[in-house]
Every structure is written in C-alpha cells, then in structure tokens.
Design a protein around this motif. Sequence first.
Motif, PDB file in Angstrom:
ATOM      1  N   ASP A 180      -4.981   2.152  -7.975  1.00  0.00           N
ATOM      2  CA  ASP A 180      -5.790   2.869  -6.991  1.00  0.00           C
ATOM      3  C   ASP A 180      -5.244   4.293  -6.927  1.00  0.00           C
ATOM      4  O   ASP A 180      -4.177   4.530  -6.363  1.00  0.00           O
ATOM      5  CB  ASP A 180      -5.693   2.177  -5.629  1.00  0.00           C
TER       6      ASP A 180
ATOM      7  N   ASN B 245      -3.667   6.084  -3.942  1.00  0.00           N
ATOM      8  CA  ASN B 245      -2.260   5.868  -3.574  1.00  0.00           C
ATOM      9  C   ASN B 245      -1.418   7.111  -3.876  1.00  0.00           C
ATOM     10  O   ASN B 245      -0.470   7.427  -3.147  1.00  0.00           O
ATOM     11  CB  ASN B 245      -1.681   4.679  -4.337  1.00  0.00           C
TER      12      ASN B 245
ATOM     13  N   SER C 126       0.855  -1.181   0.000  1.00  0.00           N
ATOM     14  CA  SER C 126       0.000   0.000   0.000  1.00  0.00           C
ATOM     15  C   SER C 126       0.889   1.227   0.000  1.00  0.00           C
ATOM     16  O   SER C 126       2.098   1.145   0.269  1.00  0.00           O
ATOM     17  CB  SER C 126      -0.893   0.015   1.244  1.00  0.00           C
TER      18      SER C 126
END
Length: 279
Positions: free
Chosen positions: A177, A180, A141
């Motif tokens: 995503d 991010n 992540s």
Amino acid sequence: MKSINVGNITVNNNMFALVAGPCVIESEAQVMGVASKLKEITGLLGIPFIFKSSFDKANRTSISSYRGPGINEGLRILKKVKDDLGVPVVTDIHEPYQARIAAEVVDMLQIPAFLCRQTDLLVAAAETRLPINIKKAQFLSAKDMKNVITKVEETGNENILLCERGNTFGYNNLVVDMTNIIELKNFGYPVVFDATHSVQKPGGNLTTTGGNREYVEPLAKAALAVGADVLFMEVHEDPDNAKSDGPNMVKLDEIEVMLKKLMKVFKAVRDVESIRISH
C-alpha cells in the motif's frame, strides 16, 4: 525531513540512497565481489550506497535452511567491506545482546519486520546511538509505527529510518500500500522502501520463501514517485542458486540498468526544473 548520517553518507532529499547486498553472507569472496560491483555502479551514477548483508537469518522458513556464518565471522567480513571499499555497512540483529557487538563494526542496525515491536531489541539498538532502520511489520499499519518510534526516541536516539516492506494479504502473499510511505513520512524521518522483500511469497514454496523479482522495478518506481528516500534491494550474482531469498533478489548484472530507470523517476518527481530544461 530529518537528515540521517550513516557512516560517510547523509540520507536526505537530494538523491535517493541505495541499501543493497546479498540477503545473507555466503562467503567473503562473494560479499566482496557484490559489494565492489555495487560501489562501482553507484559511484558512476552518483547514488549514495550502503552495503547490507546478514550474518544470521534467524527467521528462515525451515530449520534446515542456511542461516549464515554467525556473528563473529559475519562481522569480520562486513568490516572488510567497510575498510577495503570505504562504504557504510548495515546488518540486522535478532536479539538484544547482538546490538552492542554489531555496533562495534556496522554504521547502521536493522530491525527485522517480525521483531519491530520487541521492546528490548529496540532499546538495545537505540542505546548504541547508531542509526536504526526499522522495518514495519507485515501485520502493522503505518500509523502503528508511532509506538515503535517512541520506544527508540525515549531511549535518546532519534537516528531513525522507517521501512515499508508490504503487508500480509491472505496466505503466502504480500501487497504494498503506497499510502504507507506517505503516512510514514509524516513522522519526519527518512522512509526506506524494501523493494525485494515486498515481492516475497512467504513460505510460498513450503520449505522456502518464494517471490516475484520481476515486480521489484515497478514497485521501486512507484515508491520513489510517492516519496521514498531510500531503496532497499537484496542483490545477488546468481539469485537462482542463492542460499536465501533467491526468488526475490535482483540479479547483479541487471542492477545498473534498473537504477538508471529509477533515477529518471526520481528526477521527474523531485527535480521539476531539470525536466523542463531537458525538454
């Protein structure tokens, strides 16, 4: 956001910078041809340009895949780009010993996504004091990059760029995503969006990586809209016959039109006053 100097350009909020070039060095003539055309296009458009190509692709899908000319010949060619064209150059490294050698030529080092947690590699790159573009791994992540950043900072180097390149989504697929990019910007360093590796299909062709280059432009637009400071694109004169990453590379003869569209997006989200005047 911290401004980072890469050779003779400064990465900041005034205009997105472009890091671009063939995935891997195929020949001196090919590299010089692509670099010259990219310099011409970006010069006309006023886009800061950093040339990128790899002397070795150590993470190819198949052991029989072309990897590159090697560090000595590869750096010789990159130095020619730098000296003859006057543009900064960047290349990726895969082993700690390569950092010092590459730093004698390049203006920025790049850490591949799969290797972004490799402490010895990060420390060796940081010790050169060059700017480092660190690609976020497909399995991390954005918040996980804090530990990666700390490894470089504690070596005494704060010349860091953070690169988003998509996350693993099942087998042979990546998804981006865009939050991010927002999370990465919270660290205070420039954020790079890798628009071509983000559309890969890793190992999707069994012995080679697949990809969907038609998604590069819309994803790049989205990345600029949410705040990316640098766009990374692998560009080739004939991607269908490239020796590495062909399915996701942008065609050289299409990059100018794409960049003009991307500039409109950048100005729309970063320069509201000029949009009001034009309308």
